[in-house]
Design a protein around this motif. Structure first.
Motif, mmCIF file in Angstrom:
data_model
loop_
_atom_site.group_PDB
_atom_site.id
_atom_site.type_symbol
_atom_site.label_atom_id
_atom_site.label_comp_id
_atom_site.label_asym_id
_atom_site.label_seq_id
_atom_site.Cartn_x
_atom_site.Cartn_y
_atom_site.Cartn_z
ATOM 1 N N TYR A 1 9.371 14.847 5.389
ATOM 2 C CA TYR A 1 8.913 13.616 6.019
ATOM 3 C C TYR A 1 7.465 13.301 5.680
ATOM 4 C CZ TYR A 1 13.260 13.694 8.654
ATOM 5 O OH TYR A 1 14.585 13.685 9.005
ATOM 6 N N TYR A 2 6.673 14.331 5.467
ATOM 7 C CA TYR A 2 5.298 14.079 5.031
ATOM 8 C C TYR A 2 5.284 13.392 3.670
ATOM 9 C CZ TYR A 2 0.762 14.888 2.916
ATOM 10 O OH TYR A 2 -0.436 14.716 2.263
ATOM 11 N N CYS A 3 6.146 13.870 2.753
ATOM 12 C CA CYS A 3 6.211 13.261 1.424
ATOM 13 C C CYS A 3 6.679 11.813 1.502
ATOM 14 C CB CYS A 3 7.146 14.072 0.530
ATOM 15 S SG CYS A 3 6.526 15.725 0.118
ATOM 16 N N ILE A 4 7.660 11.556 2.390
ATOM 17 C CA ILE A 4 8.120 10.176 2.559
ATOM 18 C C ILE A 4 6.989 9.306 3.086
ATOM 19 C CG2 ILE A 4 9.685 8.679 3.851
ATOM 20 C CD1 ILE A 4 11.731 10.945 3.792
ATOM 21 N N GLY A 5 6.270 9.825 4.088
ATOM 22 C CA GLY A 5 5.143 9.070 4.640
ATOM 23 C C GLY A 5 4.057 8.835 3.605
ATOM 24 N N GLU A 6 3.763 9.859 2.797
ATOM 25 C CA GLU A 6 2.751 9.714 1.755
ATOM 26 C C GLU A 6 3.191 8.696 0.704
ATOM 27 O OE1 GLU A 6 -0.861 10.561 -0.307
ATOM 28 O OE2 GLU A 6 -0.165 10.871 1.761
ATOM 29 N N THR A 7 4.474 8.721 0.344
ATOM 30 C CA THR A 7 4.977 7.726 -0.605
ATOM 31 C C THR A 7 4.872 6.331 -0.029
ATOM 32 O OG1 THR A 7 6.536 9.352 -1.502
ATOM 33 C CG2 THR A 7 6.976 7.038 -1.983
ATOM 34 N N GLY A 8 5.174 6.202 1.269
ATOM 35 C CA GLY A 8 5.025 4.898 1.917
ATOM 36 C C GLY A 8 3.593 4.412 1.875
ATOM 37 N N TYR A 9 2.654 5.312 2.065
ATOM 38 C CA TYR A 9 1.237 4.928 1.992
ATOM 39 C C TYR A 9 0.860 4.516 0.570
ATOM 40 C CZ TYR A 9 -3.796 5.578 1.462
ATOM 41 O OH TYR A 9 -5.113 5.398 1.140
ATOM 42 N N LEU A 10 1.297 5.299 -0.423
ATOM 43 C CA LEU A 10 0.975 4.975 -1.810
ATOM 44 C C LEU A 10 1.565 3.626 -2.214
ATOM 45 C CD1 LEU A 10 1.538 8.429 -3.567
ATOM 46 C CD2 LEU A 10 -0.640 7.355 -2.976
ATOM 47 N N SER A 11 2.691 3.253 -1.577
ATOM 48 C CA SER A 11 3.326 1.987 -1.934
ATOM 49 C C SER A 11 2.487 0.776 -1.529
ATOM 50 C CB SER A 11 4.714 1.894 -1.292
ATOM 51 O OG SER A 11 4.611 1.736 0.114
ATOM 52 N N THR A 12 1.467 0.983 -0.728
ATOM 53 C CA THR A 12 0.586 -0.120 -0.316
ATOM 54 C C THR A 12 -0.673 -0.187 -1.171
ATOM 55 O OG1 THR A 12 -0.608 1.228 1.317
ATOM 56 C CG2 THR A 12 1.408 0.124 2.049
ATOM 57 N N LEU A 13 -0.706 0.589 -2.257
ATOM 58 C CA LEU A 13 -1.897 0.663 -3.096
ATOM 59 C C LEU A 13 -1.641 0.127 -4.496
ATOM 60 C CD1 LEU A 13 -3.069 4.315 -2.254
ATOM 61 C CD2 LEU A 13 -3.778 2.187 -1.122
ATOM 62 N N ASP A 14 -2.701 -0.316 -5.122
ATOM 63 C CA ASP A 14 -2.700 -0.596 -6.547
ATOM 64 C C ASP A 14 -3.466 0.551 -7.185
ATOM 65 O OD1 ASP A 14 -2.716 -1.550 -9.095
ATOM 66 O OD2 ASP A 14 -4.114 -3.199 -8.715
ATOM 67 N N TRP A 15 -2.720 1.540 -7.722
ATOM 68 C CA TRP A 15 -3.353 2.793 -8.144
ATOM 69 C C TRP A 15 -2.685 3.308 -9.398
ATOM 70 C CZ3 TRP A 15 -2.240 8.279 -6.181
ATOM 71 C CH2 TRP A 15 -3.285 9.150 -6.535
ATOM 72 N N ASP A 16 -3.490 3.872 -10.290
ATOM 73 C CA ASP A 16 -2.961 4.408 -11.543
ATOM 74 C C ASP A 16 -2.671 5.897 -11.467
ATOM 75 O OD1 ASP A 16 -5.465 5.522 -11.488
ATOM 76 O OD2 ASP A 16 -6.195 4.524 -13.299
ATOM 77 N N GLY A 17 -2.896 6.511 -10.319
ATOM 78 C CA GLY A 17 -2.602 7.923 -10.144
ATOM 79 C C GLY A 17 -3.774 8.843 -10.383
ATOM 80 N N THR A 18 -4.845 8.356 -10.993
ATOM 81 C CA THR A 18 -6.012 9.197 -11.282
ATOM 82 C C THR A 18 -7.312 8.607 -10.766
ATOM 83 O OG1 THR A 18 -6.263 8.151 -13.468
ATOM 84 C CG2 THR A 18 -4.919 10.163 -13.340
ATOM 85 N N SER A 19 -7.383 7.304 -10.614
ATOM 86 C CA SER A 19 -8.623 6.665 -10.167
ATOM 87 C C SER A 19 -9.006 7.141 -8.770
ATOM 88 C CB SER A 19 -8.454 5.143 -10.171
ATOM 89 O OG SER A 19 -9.584 4.524 -9.579
ATOM 90 N N PRO A 20 -10.280 7.452 -8.528
ATOM 91 C CA PRO A 20 -10.707 7.908 -7.197
ATOM 92 C C PRO A 20 -10.803 6.780 -6.175
ATOM 93 C CG PRO A 20 -12.591 7.784 -8.669
ATOM 94 C CD PRO A 20 -11.381 7.495 -9.507
ATOM 95 N N THR A 21 -10.673 5.545 -6.630
ATOM 96 C CA THR A 21 -10.817 4.409 -5.711
ATOM 97 C C THR A 21 -9.619 3.471 -5.818
ATOM 98 O OG1 THR A 21 -12.088 3.205 -7.382
ATOM 99 C CG2 THR A 21 -13.344 4.491 -5.751
ATOM 100 N N PRO A 22 -8.477 3.867 -5.242
ATOM 101 C CA PRO A 22 -7.318 2.963 -5.262
ATOM 102 C C PRO A 22 -7.573 1.724 -4.412
ATOM 103 C CG PRO A 22 -6.906 4.833 -3.830
ATOM 104 C CD PRO A 22 -8.196 5.120 -4.532
#
Length: 289
Positions: free
Chosen positions: A21-42
């Motif tokens: 469930y933590y991974c699901i929650g983290e994925t949900g959070y990442l889905s609200t970002l414009d992020w390339d996976g490495t940038s420190p400032t999504p």
């Protein structure tokens, strides 16, 4: 008073809640970002990724592929697996050998069999060679290089790979049917076909429902075979949500959009499983089971 069973379920509960469930929650959070996976400032974009998904033609194409893929593979695997199970429940010589042969493809890793099928269905592969040598050369074609045949090839490979699992589950379910019921049917003059349709098939209905649920989820999660054989091509002809999520998240480095696609995949898998279960319960209610 503390429930007596809590110490036994606590490790599994902590594991599920703490990781899954933590991974699901983290994925949900990442889905609200414009992020390339490495940038420190999504950059936070709210629900923009989901809005983009709704107008993404490749997403809808992948959904359509998933629906067709599920209908064809589930129907074929059910028909073949049920038939093999029924045949091997009859008095067949070398039944154990046949069981091993039918189940063997299930344990073969997709990464192992993918190069074989790529070579087999290549323009200069074994299938076209065989067609040429039996007088059917007019049927030869680049099976994996054209949109009209790439998806049928992926379906064929999937059916070959997983029918053994369907067979095993049906074989086990048929073993639970009361032999006296089958014997009574034969005594009343029922043919083998009539017995299969009227007694055996209804008797394994719960197995069919379980297989349908697994097939829905499996179709939505399909990744390895289409990616290893066609990489989702040609021209997105074999694109599924799994392959699309990978291409968007890793090679294209749109992690936020890929996370939003993953959440959509999770929601669709849950809805699909619930729909199959609800339909099964409704039929049970209508039949008075």
């Amino acid at each position: 008073m503390r429930p007596s069973g809590l110490p036994w379920i606590l490790p599994a509960f902590v594991f599920v809640v703490g990781i899954l469930y933590y991974c699901i929650g983290e994925t949900g959070y990442l889905s609200t970002l414009d992020w390339d996976g490495t940038s420190p400032t999504p950059t936070s974009v709210g629900l923009q990724n989901y809005q983009d998904i709704l107008v993404d033609p490749i997403f809808w194409q992948a959904i359509w592929h998933t629906v067709i893929f599920f209908l064809v593979t589930f129907t074929a695997q059910t028909a073949i697996g049920f038939t093999f199970a029924a045949l091997l429940h009859s008095k067949v010589r070398l039944a154990t050998v046949y069981k091993v042969i039918v189940f063997t493809p299930v344990v073969i890793a997709p990464a192992t069999m993918a190069p074989v099928f790529r070579q087999m269905f290549a323009a200069d592969g074994q299938l076209n060679w065989f067609l040429d040598h039996v007088g059917l050369g007019f049927l030869s074609q680049p099976w994996l290089a054209q949109s009209s045949t790439a998806m049928p090839v992926i379906m064929f490979i999937t059916v070959w790979n997983f029918t053994g699992l369907t067979f095993v589950l049906y074989y086990a379910a048929m073993g639970q049917i009361d032999p006296e019921v089958l014997e009574a049917a034969r005594t009343d003059g029922a043919s083998n076909l009539r017995t299969l349709v009227s007694i055996v098939w209804p008797g394994v209905r719960s197995t069919t429902v379980a297989l349908a649920m697994l097939s829905v989820i499996g179709a939505l999660k399909t990744f390895d075979i289409p990616y290893l054989v066609t990489i989702g091509g040609p021209n997105y002809a074999t694109e599924f949500l799994g392959t699309y999520i990978y291409r968007i998240s890793i090679p294209s480095a749109h992690v936020g959009y890929g996370a939003a696609l993953s959440i959509m995949l999770l929601v669709l898998a849950l809805l699909g499983a619930i729909a199959v279960a609800a339909r099964s319960n409704r039929k049970d209610g209508e039949s008075g089971v």
